[in-house]
Design an enzyme around this catalytic site. Structure first.
Site, mmCIF file in Angstrom:
data_model
loop_
_atom_site.group_PDB
_atom_site.id
_atom_site.type_symbol
_atom_site.label_atom_id
_atom_site.label_comp_id
_atom_site.label_asym_id
_atom_site.label_seq_id
_atom_site.Cartn_x
_atom_site.Cartn_y
_atom_site.Cartn_z
ATOM 1 N N ARG A 1 3.785 26.762 60.410
ATOM 2 C CA ARG A 1 5.125 27.292 60.683
ATOM 3 C C ARG A 1 5.843 26.377 61.653
ATOM 4 O O ARG A 1 5.286 25.975 62.671
ATOM 5 C CB ARG A 1 5.061 28.694 61.277
ATOM 6 C CG ARG A 1 4.619 29.762 60.310
ATOM 7 C CD ARG A 1 4.764 31.138 60.946
ATOM 8 N NE ARG A 1 4.023 32.131 60.189
ATOM 9 C CZ ARG A 1 3.821 33.373 60.609
ATOM 10 N NH1 ARG A 1 4.288 33.763 61.775
ATOM 11 N NH2 ARG A 1 3.135 34.231 59.860
ATOM 12 N N LYS B 1 -3.468 41.490 53.726
ATOM 13 C CA LYS B 1 -2.901 42.756 54.171
ATOM 14 C C LYS B 1 -1.771 43.117 53.229
ATOM 15 O O LYS B 1 -1.156 42.253 52.622
ATOM 16 C CB LYS B 1 -2.429 42.676 55.616
ATOM 17 C CG LYS B 1 -1.638 41.438 55.990
ATOM 18 C CD LYS B 1 -1.432 41.392 57.496
ATOM 19 C CE LYS B 1 -0.778 40.092 57.942
ATOM 20 N NZ LYS B 1 -1.710 38.960 57.947
ATOM 21 N N ASP C 1 7.943 43.611 56.491
ATOM 22 C CA ASP C 1 8.370 42.290 56.934
ATOM 23 C C ASP C 1 8.794 41.453 55.729
ATOM 24 O O ASP C 1 8.813 41.939 54.594
ATOM 25 C CB ASP C 1 7.265 41.598 57.744
ATOM 26 C CG ASP C 1 6.073 41.173 56.896
ATOM 27 O OD1 ASP C 1 5.934 41.682 55.768
ATOM 28 O OD2 ASP C 1 5.280 40.338 57.363
ATOM 29 N N SER D 1 6.607 34.906 57.503
ATOM 30 C CA SER D 1 6.345 36.315 57.786
ATOM 31 C C SER D 1 7.539 36.999 58.446
ATOM 32 O O SER D 1 8.630 37.032 57.874
ATOM 33 C CB SER D 1 5.076 36.442 58.633
ATOM 34 O OG SER D 1 4.686 37.783 58.773
ATOM 35 N N HIS D 2 7.343 37.505 59.660
ATOM 36 C CA HIS D 2 8.386 38.274 60.335
ATOM 37 C C HIS D 2 9.313 37.391 61.169
ATOM 38 O O HIS D 2 10.194 37.901 61.845
ATOM 39 C CB HIS D 2 7.736 39.327 61.235
ATOM 40 C CG HIS D 2 6.642 38.762 62.086
ATOM 41 N ND1 HIS D 2 5.358 38.609 61.621
ATOM 42 C CD2 HIS D 2 6.641 38.278 63.344
ATOM 43 C CE1 HIS D 2 4.611 38.074 62.570
ATOM 44 N NE2 HIS D 2 5.369 37.858 63.629
ATOM 45 N N ASP E 1 7.583 38.984 53.871
ATOM 46 C CA ASP E 1 6.733 38.715 52.709
ATOM 47 C C ASP E 1 5.908 39.914 52.272
ATOM 48 O O ASP E 1 5.077 39.805 51.372
ATOM 49 C CB ASP E 1 5.829 37.516 52.975
ATOM 50 C CG ASP E 1 4.838 37.750 54.107
ATOM 51 O OD1 ASP E 1 5.216 38.394 55.099
ATOM 52 O OD2 ASP E 1 3.691 37.272 54.011
ATOM 53 N N ASP F 1 3.547 41.869 53.742
ATOM 54 C CA ASP F 1 2.168 42.193 54.106
ATOM 55 C C ASP F 1 2.076 43.062 55.350
ATOM 56 O O ASP F 1 1.010 43.591 55.659
ATOM 57 C CB ASP F 1 1.317 40.926 54.257
ATOM 58 C CG ASP F 1 1.827 39.967 55.320
ATOM 59 O OD1 ASP F 1 2.874 40.258 55.935
ATOM 60 O OD2 ASP F 1 1.189 38.908 55.527
ATOM 61 N N ARG F 2 3.172 43.231 56.085
ATOM 62 C CA ARG F 2 3.183 44.100 57.260
ATOM 63 C C ARG F 2 4.125 45.276 57.023
ATOM 64 O O ARG F 2 5.061 45.187 56.240
ATOM 65 C CB ARG F 2 3.621 43.330 58.506
ATOM 66 C CG ARG F 2 2.730 42.167 58.862
ATOM 67 C CD ARG F 2 3.317 41.396 60.041
ATOM 68 N NE ARG F 2 2.696 40.105 60.219
ATOM 69 C CZ ARG F 2 1.675 39.854 61.041
ATOM 70 N NH1 ARG F 2 1.188 40.847 61.771
ATOM 71 N NH2 ARG F 2 1.169 38.650 61.141
#
Length: 585
Positions: free
Chosen positions: A25, A391, A290, A119-120, A292, A294-295
């Site tokens: 990232r 996740k 989020d 992600s987030h 993508d 997964d959260r």
């Protein structure tokens, strides 16, 4: 038509392409603006796969829709073709959630997949961009693969690419290309982003029971915020079209390159529109995802917040409501070291094994592949099971809806009955962002020296009327029970005699990021009162304010919410995060 030429382009290595917990990232401007930065990393990923395995293999590619994803996807296609990949499976318009990528890799037996997501983290030209490489089991790269990628990146002198190869991400179906010096055509398949993943969920859950909950005479009104990430199409197709929730149950379902100008992070700080909607009392269940997918975050009626550490424990205690687990049985549980011990209590009651791993979903993969673990979770709003190797936010939401359908109870009642039976866990986390990397490094180094001193284990800290006595302190080390590999330096832990814990760790998602978690047992009190002593001890031990020049963390949950848990979770470079938790017998 003439075959498409394969070119070899000279380049020079970068010294900052070591992947972290969730791949590589960086600021979007680094990938977009530094010549060959993206190409170098993609070549490093492809070269990390043995040439014999790479020739003619299948890979999956997906993204969360953030800015620069389309341009990066085209580069990946051009380089995959030039490096001998035989077939790419890509989501419609490039979009695939992280759980869907894992699902498809496993379904079609691909060699792995590349996911373009941070992600987030924020999106847009001024935001962040990331590249994850998932391996053949559908899970994130293990340490050995990440090290291989990094070693390739350090000495890379050239990359292969087919710059004249162009695909149409909007057209479903197969596209074939003839390349120079290739015996077989290179194929790209653009697939529906939801189909394969939806079929998997149909085989896990009782969709009729969930549909009755969402559409029956006592219809549960839900409010789902996709936060303008990749989950919009999944929420509309699965929760609305398939399970019958009204179309207006889902908001912010159009994927946007900048996620509507807010970080796509499902917590009380950034999902404030969901929080406000739930506080009105019109909805019995709320969730946010989020970028993508997964959260996730769960809220009950009147804005009742579900601690992510509690969430995985409540799921574990109620897995018998899910057909998948009734059929296959429950093998064991796992949690990250940073997660509170709520899951441990359920495992003990169910007489099942509990594994404590470092942060990073890749550590759960070995446990699940070997049949040791059915359910796992982490403190940063991630939960999943052995149905895939990632996740899974929407899966988690469907677990909660299944539990509510079976128990005919609301979110708060389920939580309170769980606490009454197993005891209550408190947990919170503060983040300090944008720190000087040297300050973050030496803060951790000096803190380790402090707790490594033998005299530290006899330390006592008096806060008010209570005395906290140190029982043990260490730098968490994990020995994988499957293959014996050792992961060292995974976080500094201070454990007190009353089971309270402080955890400081360097984050793998951003260079120089430091996290501090605090956990303990206590009575039912307001969060501020309960966690105050631990916060005071953490600040005293770390001297974080004096050493960083900060007066406090960057983000706090407004006190008006009075939730039993406070989570402020970031992975920006050069950050310090403080996390606290308590348990009540």
């Amino acid at each position: 038509m003439h075959p498409i030429p394969v070119l070899t382009v000279q380049t020079a290595p970068f010294d900052d392409q070591r992947p972290g917990t969730n791949g590589l990232r960086r600021k979007t401007a680094v990938f977009e603006g530094k010549k060959n930065y993206l190409q170098n990393y993609i070549q490093s990923v492809l070269s990390s796969i043995d040439l014999r395995d790479r020739q003619g293999c299948t890979m999956v590619v997906g993204c969360d829709g953030r800015y620069f994803s389309r341009a990066a996807t085209e580069v990946i296609v051009q380089m995959a073709a030039a490096n001998g990949i035989g077939r790419l499976v890509i989501g419609h318009n490039g979009l695939l959630s992280t759980p869907a990528v894992s699902c498809i890799i496993r379904k079609i037996k691909a060699i792995g997949g590349i996911i373009l997501t941070a992600s987030h983290n924020p999106g847009g030209p001024g935001g962040d961009f990331g590249i994850k490489f998932n391996v053949a089991n559908g899970g994130p790269s293990p340490d050995t693969v990440m090290e291989r990628i990094y070693q390739v990146s350090r000495t890379l002198e050239e990359y292969a690419i087919c710059p004249d190869l162009h695909i149409d991400l909007s057209r479903l179906g197969r596209q074939e290309f003839d390349l120079e010096n290739k015996f077989k055509p290179f194929r790209v398949e653009i697939v529906d982003s939801v189909d394969v993943y939806l079929q998997l969920l149909r085989n896990i859950f009782d969709f009729n029971a969930i549909k009755s909950l969402l559409t029956g005479p006592d219809q549960l009104k839900i409010h789902i915020d996709a936060m303008n990430g990749v989950m919009g199409p999944y929420v509309r197709r699965i929760l609305c079209d398939e399970l019958g929730a009204p179309a207006n149950s889902a908001v912010n379902c159009v994927p946007l390159e900048d996620f509507g100008g807010r970080p796509p992070e499902p917590n009380l700080t950034y999902a404030t529109s969901l929080v406000d909607a739930m506080k009105g009392g019109d909805f019995g269940f709320g969730a946010a995802f989020d970028a993508d997918g997964d959260r996730y975050m769960i809220l009950g009626e009147n804005g009742f917040f579900v601690n992510p550490s509690d969430s995985v424990a409540i799921m574990a205690a109620n897995l018998s409501t899910i057909p998948y687990f009734r059929q296959l049985g429950i093998k064991g549980f796992a949690r990250s070291m940073a997660t509170s011990t709520a899951l441990d209590r359920v495992a003990k009651a169910m007489k099942l094994s509990l594994y404590e791993t470092p942060t990073g979903w890749r550590y759960f993969g070995n446990l699940m592949d070997s049949g040791r673990c059915s359910l796992c979770g982490e403190e940063s709003f991630g939960t999943g099971s052995d149905h895939i190797r990632e996740k899974d936010g929407l899966w988690s939401v469907l677990v909660w809806l299944s539990i509510m359908a079976a128990r005919k109870q609301g979110v708060e009642q389920i939580n309170r009955e769980h606490w009454a039976k197993f005891g209550r866990n408190y947990f919170c986390r503060f983040d300090y962002e944008g720190l000087d990397p040297r300050a973050a490094f030496y803060l951790m180094k000096d803190l380790e020296s402090v707790i490594a001193d033998k005299a530290f284990t006899s330390q006592k800290f008096a806060v008010g009327d209570h005395i906290y006595s140190v029982e043990r302190a260490d730098n968490f080390e994990y020995i994988d029970p499957v293959d014996g590999t050792v992961a060292r330096n995974q976080g500094l832990r201070i454990v007190f005699t009353d089971a309270s814990r402080l955890v400081f760790r360097m984050s793998g998602s951003g260079a120089g990021t430091v996290e501090l978690l605090l956990k303990m047992f206590c009575a039912f009190l307001l969060l501020q009162v309960v966690l105050g002593p631990l916060i005071a001890i953490a600040l005293k031990i770390s001297n974080v304010h004096e050493r960083t020049g900060r007066r406090g963390p960057n983000t706090k949950i407004p006190s008006k919410y009075h939730f039993p848990v406070l989570i402020c979770h970031f992975f920006n470079p050069f950050s310090v995060a403080f996390l606290f938790s308590l348990n009540d017998d």
